[in-house]
Write an enzyme that holds these catalytic residues in place. Structure first.
Site, PDB file in Angstrom:
ATOM      1  N   ASP A  66       0.857  -1.264   0.011  1.00 44.07           N
ATOM      2  CA  ASP A  66      -0.112   0.048   0.077  1.00 44.07           C
ATOM      3  C   ASP A  66       0.990   1.382  -0.078  1.00 44.07           C
ATOM      4  OD1 ASP A  66      -2.911   1.451   0.720  1.00 44.07           O
ATOM      5  OD2 ASP A  66      -1.302   2.155   1.708  1.00 44.07           O
ATOM      6  N   TYR A  71       3.069   9.881  -0.184  1.00 44.79           N
ATOM      7  CA  TYR A  71       4.278   9.465   0.539  1.00 44.79           C
ATOM      8  C   TYR A  71       5.526   9.499   0.086  1.00 44.79           C
ATOM      9  CZ  TYR A  71       0.343   6.556   2.621  1.00 44.79           C
ATOM     10  OH  TYR A  71      -0.827   6.110   3.179  1.00 44.79           O
ATOM     11  N   LYS A 100      -3.042   5.873  -4.394  1.00 41.68           N
ATOM     12  CA  LYS A 100      -4.123   6.613  -4.113  1.00 41.68           C
ATOM     13  C   LYS A 100      -4.102   8.156  -4.974  1.00 41.68           C
ATOM     14  CE  LYS A 100      -3.814   5.050   0.469  1.00 41.68           C
ATOM     15  NZ  LYS A 100      -2.582   4.533   0.581  1.00 41.68           N
ATOM     16  N   HIS A 133      -7.708   9.442  -1.721  1.00 36.78           N
ATOM     17  CA  HIS A 133      -7.159   9.502  -0.605  1.00 36.78           C
ATOM     18  C   HIS A 133      -7.948  10.247   0.495  1.00 36.78           C
ATOM     19  CE1 HIS A 133      -2.750   9.388   1.451  1.00 36.78           C
ATOM     20  NE2 HIS A 133      -3.625   9.073   1.808  1.00 36.78           N
ATOM     21  N   LEU A 236      -2.278  -0.560  14.734  1.00 32.09           N
ATOM     22  CA  LEU A 236      -1.316  -0.797  15.976  1.00 32.09           C
ATOM     23  C   LEU A 236      -1.484   0.531  16.729  1.00 32.09           C
ATOM     24  CD1 LEU A 236       1.698  -2.805  14.635  1.00 32.09           C
ATOM     25  CD2 LEU A 236      -0.593  -3.826  15.578  1.00 32.09           C
ATOM     26  N   LYS A 294       2.906  -0.831   9.067  1.00 36.16           N
ATOM     27  CA  LYS A 294       4.029  -0.557   8.591  1.00 36.16           C
ATOM     28  C   LYS A 294       5.171  -0.647   9.229  1.00 36.16           C
ATOM     29  CE  LYS A 294       7.590   3.040   8.354  1.00 36.16           C
ATOM     30  NZ  LYS A 294       8.167   4.051   9.300  1.00 36.16           N
ATOM     31  N   SER A 295       6.419  -1.143   8.547  1.00 38.87           N
ATOM     32  CA  SER A 295       7.542  -1.485   9.454  1.00 38.87           C
ATOM     33  C   SER A 295       8.759  -1.586   8.361  1.00 38.87           C
ATOM     34  CB  SER A 295       7.661  -2.896  10.216  1.00 38.87           C
ATOM     35  OG  SER A 295       8.643  -3.077  10.854  1.00 38.87           O
ATOM     36  N   ASN A 304       4.724  -9.562  11.950  1.00 38.62           N
ATOM     37  CA  ASN A 304       3.444  -9.275  11.448  1.00 38.62           C
ATOM     38  C   ASN A 304       2.689 -10.239  10.485  1.00 38.62           C
ATOM     39  OD1 ASN A 304       3.548  -6.937  12.840  1.00 38.62           O
ATOM     40  ND2 ASN A 304       4.317  -5.500  10.982  1.00 38.62           N
TER      41      ASN A 304
END
Length: 360
Positions: A66, A71, A100, A133, A236, A294-295, A304
């Site tokens: 995603d 971004y 988006k 978005h 999270l 996200k990581s 995850n």
């Protein structure tokens, strides 16, 4: 006897496969495309880091990525995917890529321009899912493709935002093969309904902030009734946003929720020998919600992924459902874009500053 055992084994194997498939994918209503319930979120991931991260994630088994124009990492993500495919690791059809339409392009005349630019950056002929978005729009600086800002610091709002005409252009792009599925992000129920009434292809996905502190039950019920898949960003509680907004906007760290450290979450995680993050993700996926944590850490990327091999008990599910704070649990209200609450399509009622109020 042997025949009976064989039948039981086959039935058990089928049950496992069915459960795994049901948990790991959701089917989109109008195309029957399978959307992985676990994706990699890439907000706040700089280009020099995300390229390596996406390649690593694909190697680990992620198939849903995603991103968004805002971004500023689509090109790096495209590089990673292109290299992964060229290295013989998989094909484009194996992947589900979401991006988006940005706030500065949220008008019918700009849809194709931005989509084609994004496809060029991603090095793709199409994306699997294209979302609007946000429901509001800013005027765009044509040189930087960023919002125009007034001397007062307020953003220059395009007050003539028309979701219907924008959606129609997105449908045209889909008919031309540039997009497979269409959806929305950060829209409220009334805004979605208005588009649905005018659409040929109804919105198939809604991406919103959603986590145990902010469970959006009414909006989810509406989506379920209309065959709209819900994707949870910040599943999270967005621990990464804490550092970002403390450093950039001088926020008090104590104003941010610590969902991962909550007593109930920790006790449930210990009972299953899982991490708090795995419990929170499982909690959402078990309710057929797509999650995009996200990581950039390989360890956490793997962690995850390991959320499909355990079940929370009904009592544990109810315990987590009771953490819902309703609107008070919202983290992102977009008030960091100064003046945005004046836009006629600002999506939230009572824009109280839970975390973001007063940001410049």
């Amino acid at each position: 006897m042997n025949c009976g055992i064989r039948v039981l084994r086959l039935a058990f194997k089928f049950q496992i496969r069915y459960y795994s498939r049901k948990m790991k994918h959701v089917k989109l209503s109008q195309t029957d495309d399978l959307m992985p319930t676990l994706g990699l979120g890439t907000w706040q991931a700089p280009s020099d880091v995300i390229e390596t991260t996406v390649y690593k994630a694909l190697d680990l088994g992620y198939r849903h990525i995603d991103t968004a124009f805002n971004y500023n990492n689509e090109e790096a993500i495209g590089n990673a995917i292109k290299k992964w495919i060229e290295d013989g690791k998989g094909t484009r059809k194996d992947l589900f890529i979401t991006t988006k339409l940005p706030h500065v392009g949220n008008r019918a005349s700009d849809v194709r321009k931005f989509l084609e630019l994004q496809l060029s950056r991603l090095k793709m002929d199409y994306v699997d899912l294209y979302l609007i978005h946000v429901p509001f729009a800013f005027y765009c600086n044509p040189e930087t493709l960023t919002p125009l800002i007034q001397h007062s610091g307020e953003y220059m709002l395009d007050m003539e935002t028309n979701h219907i005409t924008t959606w129609k252009k997105m449908e045209e792009c889909r008919n031309d093969g540039l997009v497979r599925n269409l959806g929305l992000s950060n829209f409220n129920e009334a805004q979605i309904l208005k588009i649905m009434k005018a659409a040929e292809l109804k919105p198939q996905v809604l991406q919103v902030e959603l986590h145990a502190y902010f469970q959006q039950m009414e909006l989810r019920k509406f989506c379920s009734e209309n065959n709209i898949v819900v994707t949870a960003y910040a599943p999270l509680g967005s621990p990464g946003a804490k550092e970002h907004f403390v450093n950039k906007y001088d926020y008090n760290p104590d104003t941010f929720p610590d969902l991962l450290g909550h007593k109930d979450v920790k006790e449930i995680s210990e009972a299953h020998k899982k991490t708090p993050a795995q419990v929170l993700l499982n909690f959402l996926v078990a309710q057929k919600i797509v999650v995009i944590p996200k990581s950039t850490s390989e360890h956490r990327l793997q962690e995850n992924m390991d959320i499909f091999d355990f079940d929370l008990t009904p009592a544990e599910m109810n315990r987590l459902k009771k953490l819902d704070k309703g609107e008070e649990g919202r983290i992102f209200n977009f008030l960091f874009w100064k003046g945005v609450e004046s836009h006629p399509e600002y999506p939230f009622k009572n824009p109280k500053a839970v975390v973001m109020e007063g940001a410049q």
